[in-house]
Motif scaffolding. Structure first.
Motif, mmCIF file in Angstrom:
data_model
loop_
_atom_site.group_PDB
_atom_site.id
_atom_site.type_symbol
_atom_site.label_atom_id
_atom_site.label_comp_id
_atom_site.label_asym_id
_atom_site.label_seq_id
_atom_site.Cartn_x
_atom_site.Cartn_y
_atom_site.Cartn_z
ATOM 1 N N ALA A 17 43.592 30.766 73.752
ATOM 2 C CA ALA A 17 43.165 30.864 75.148
ATOM 3 C C ALA A 17 43.456 32.258 75.691
ATOM 4 O O ALA A 17 42.642 32.841 76.420
ATOM 5 N N LEU A 18 44.610 32.812 75.346
ATOM 6 C CA LEU A 18 44.950 34.172 75.768
ATOM 7 C C LEU A 18 44.009 35.186 75.135
ATOM 8 O O LEU A 18 43.584 36.154 75.784
ATOM 9 N N ILE A 19 43.653 34.981 73.867
ATOM 10 C CA ILE A 19 42.738 35.900 73.187
ATOM 11 C C ILE A 19 41.366 35.872 73.852
ATOM 12 O O ILE A 19 40.737 36.923 74.050
ATOM 13 N N GLY A 24 37.119 38.466 77.013
ATOM 14 C CA GLY A 24 36.269 38.505 78.193
ATOM 15 C C GLY A 24 36.550 39.682 79.099
ATOM 16 O O GLY A 24 35.631 40.275 79.669
ATOM 17 N N LEU A 25 37.826 40.039 79.249
ATOM 18 C CA LEU A 25 38.197 41.117 80.165
ATOM 19 C C LEU A 25 37.883 42.496 79.619
ATOM 20 O O LEU A 25 37.386 43.367 80.339
ATOM 21 N N TYR A 26 38.213 42.716 78.348
ATOM 22 C CA TYR A 26 38.246 44.088 77.844
ATOM 23 C C TYR A 26 37.309 44.368 76.675
ATOM 24 O O TYR A 26 36.820 45.484 76.537
ATOM 25 N N VAL A 27 37.055 43.383 75.822
ATOM 26 C CA VAL A 27 36.282 43.657 74.619
ATOM 27 C C VAL A 27 34.799 43.799 74.938
ATOM 28 O O VAL A 27 34.100 44.621 74.348
ATOM 29 N N ARG A 28 34.306 43.040 75.895
ATOM 30 C CA ARG A 28 32.888 43.195 76.261
ATOM 31 C C ARG A 28 32.585 44.611 76.716
ATOM 32 O O ARG A 28 31.557 45.193 76.347
ATOM 33 N N VAL A 48 52.471 36.936 71.960
ATOM 34 C CA VAL A 48 51.849 36.286 70.812
ATOM 35 C C VAL A 48 52.052 37.163 69.586
ATOM 36 O O VAL A 48 51.701 38.349 69.606
ATOM 37 N N ASP A 49 52.587 36.596 68.508
ATOM 38 C CA ASP A 49 52.866 37.408 67.321
ATOM 39 C C ASP A 49 51.647 37.510 66.414
ATOM 40 O O ASP A 49 50.622 36.845 66.617
ATOM 41 N N LEU A 57 42.232 33.624 65.594
ATOM 42 C CA LEU A 57 40.938 34.240 65.299
ATOM 43 C C LEU A 57 40.148 33.404 64.293
ATOM 44 O O LEU A 57 38.926 33.271 64.409
ATOM 45 N N THR A 58 40.835 32.851 63.307
ATOM 46 C CA THR A 58 40.166 31.992 62.336
ATOM 47 C C THR A 58 39.548 30.786 63.023
ATOM 48 O O THR A 58 38.408 30.398 62.745
ATOM 49 N N ARG A 59 40.276 30.197 63.953
ATOM 50 C CA ARG A 59 39.765 29.025 64.674
ATOM 51 C C ARG A 59 38.597 29.412 65.579
ATOM 52 O O ARG A 59 37.610 28.664 65.692
#
Length: 288
Positions: A17-19, A24-28, A48-49, A57-59
């Motif tokens: 959820a954090l990813i 949404g905030l920065y990668v777009r 988050v480690d 990311l896999t999920r």
């Protein structure tokens, strides 16, 4: 779709959820791609480690939200076209202050054959995600200001053949506030807003007390707090249809929660963005 907009009701925020919030905030704005190493750096500031980032990311890849892609020799992930569309709709809800004086309604009437149960489930899921309340089987209602989003989402998901969409005015019989309390679970929503306020009002007070310190550590802290706050917040506007104030319980905890979120956004957004760009976290997107 709920994967992209949802957040847990209580307790710790899951890494994926954090990813999604960071995507949404920065990668777009950085071209829709980020290297794994850059994302690991950013997520460390949220607590988050590395192992949790890679697992999340896999999920997200399995759910069609991101796609593995190498650029400039770096392993990374790009947002899928589906994710981009949903995030764009989400922006309009998440960053708009809840509430409306609109007295018109949008009404959805639908019928899905028994042989297409999956479509019926998808339709109900989308309407819930959009903030609709249930009047009766196959009849859902929401304030008219979300009509455009409703039309866009239903067409995007290929659900419009099963739906008739109406703009309506409530004429009679009964008190609208009493009807609204039956159509939506306002008690649960009230509790969710109160929980957000209890969690993040102290965060806001801490930032007000510490002032505008400007250092890498302060920017990392601002990034972590802003991403966590937005992740906790972003589900609530989709549960909240934005009803007129006089149709809501009084006092309404959503008012204080919204003030807290937008005050945190005003105080932290720029510093959080600076933290992302100072480390050139998404820069690999421009090298590809």
């Amino acid at each position: 779709m709920s994967e992209l907009t949802g957040a847990p009701d209580r307790g710790a925020l899951p890494p994926r959820a954090l990813i999604i919030t960071v995507l949404g905030l920065y990668v777009r704005e950085a071209g829709g791609w980020i290297s794994v190493s850059a994302l690991i750096r950013l997520m460390a500031a949220t607590g988050v480690d590395e192992q949790a980032v890679r697992s999340a990311l896999t999920r997200l890849k399995k759910r069609g939200i991101v796609e593995a892609e190498r650029r400039g020799g770096a392993a990374g992930y790009a947002l899928s076209a589906y994710a981009r569309q949903v995030l764009e709709v989400g922006d309009r809800r998440i960053f708009a202050r809840p509430g409306s004086d609109d007295r018109d309604w949008v009404v959805v009437v639908f019928s899905v054959p028994e042989s297409e149960r999956a479509k019926r489930h998808a339709l109900r899921s989308r309407l819930s995600w959009l903030g609709f309340g249930t009047v009766a089987n196959g009849v859902w209602i929401a304030p008219a200001h979300i009509a455009d989003d409703t039309r866009e989402v239903l067409v995007q998901d290929g659900l419009e053949p099963y739906v008739d969409l109406f703009r309506a005015e409530y004429l009679a019989f009964g008190e609208p506030a009493a009807k609204v309390a039956r159509w939506w679970d306002l008690t649960t929503l009230q509790d969710l807003y109160a929980a957000f306020e209890a969690e993040y009002a102290p965060v806001l007070r801490r930032w007000v007390a510490t002032g505008a310190a400007d250092s890498t550590d302060a920017r990392a802290e601002a990034f972590g707090d802003y991403v966590r706050a937005l992740t906790a917040w972003r589900r609530l506007p989709f549960l909240d249809p934005g009803l007129p104030a006089d149709l809501l319980p009084s006092p309404w905890s959503g008012t204080a929660a919204a003030e807290t979120f937008f005050a945190l956004r005003d105080r932290l957004e720029a510093r959080a963005h600076d933290y992302v760009t100072e480390g050139q976290a998404p820069a690999a997107a421009r090298r590809g």
